[in-house]
Design an enzyme around this catalytic site. Sequence first.
Site, mmCIF file in Angstrom:
data_model
loop_
_atom_site.group_PDB
_atom_site.id
_atom_site.type_symbol
_atom_site.label_atom_id
_atom_site.label_comp_id
_atom_site.label_asym_id
_atom_site.label_seq_id
_atom_site.Cartn_x
_atom_site.Cartn_y
_atom_site.Cartn_z
ATOM 1 N N GLY A 1 -30.256 3.352 4.478
ATOM 2 C CA GLY A 1 -30.959 2.465 3.569
ATOM 3 C C GLY A 1 -31.198 3.147 2.244
ATOM 4 N N HIS A 2 -31.852 2.442 1.387
ATOM 5 C CA HIS A 2 -32.097 2.909 0.029
ATOM 6 C C HIS A 2 -33.224 3.944 -0.005
ATOM 7 C CE1 HIS A 2 -29.858 -0.802 -0.487
ATOM 8 N NE2 HIS A 2 -29.516 -0.346 -1.693
ATOM 9 N N GLY A 3 -32.989 5.035 -0.724
ATOM 10 C CA GLY A 3 -33.995 6.082 -0.881
ATOM 11 C C GLY A 3 -34.278 6.807 0.420
ATOM 12 N N ASP B 1 -30.987 -1.283 5.966
ATOM 13 C CA ASP B 1 -32.160 -1.983 5.450
ATOM 14 C C ASP B 1 -31.870 -3.402 4.980
ATOM 15 O OD1 ASP B 1 -30.734 -1.066 3.210
ATOM 16 O OD2 ASP B 1 -32.484 -0.167 2.231
ATOM 17 N N PHE C 1 -36.088 5.843 2.837
ATOM 18 C CA PHE C 1 -36.442 4.918 3.916
ATOM 19 C C PHE C 1 -35.883 5.346 5.279
ATOM 20 C CE2 PHE C 1 -35.330 1.004 6.317
ATOM 21 C CZ PHE C 1 -36.609 0.602 6.651
#
Length: 146
Positions: free
Chosen positions: A8-10, A66, A12
């Site tokens: 997922g992004h970052g 995500d 996360f």
Amino acid sequence: MISVIISGHGDFPIALKESSGMIFGEENNLIAVPFFKGEGIQTLQEKYHQALKDIPEEHEVLFLVDIFGGTPYNAAASFIAEDQRMDMAAGVNLPILLEVLSLREHLALKDLLNNLKAMSQQSFQVCSEHLEKVKTANQDTREDEL
């Protein structure tokens, strides 16, 4: 056995893995692959390629991402299109990850995904709806006492 790649992004996926560890302890074959700002899809695909090297050949692989249609999803889709032992679910959250971790040794990948579809609707709860049920139940109890 199903190995799991969370992406997922970052941060996360890293946080999700750490949170599951607080509840279930350290899990084998659970890999967090973050997608950071400034990275492209090719970088993420290379991260997936490296993660897949650590997974035993006989394992099925579940990508938990995500957002449906986001870069982590699209990068994983290219692997899934080439390998029938892989699949993916989008919209991962902690209850879904915990469900996967509790069932992945007992179910085949397709069966696990069917369970997740049903379970995902139950994992989203609205507090006010539960409070209303309690309030109604309390009123019914008081009326029965009269």
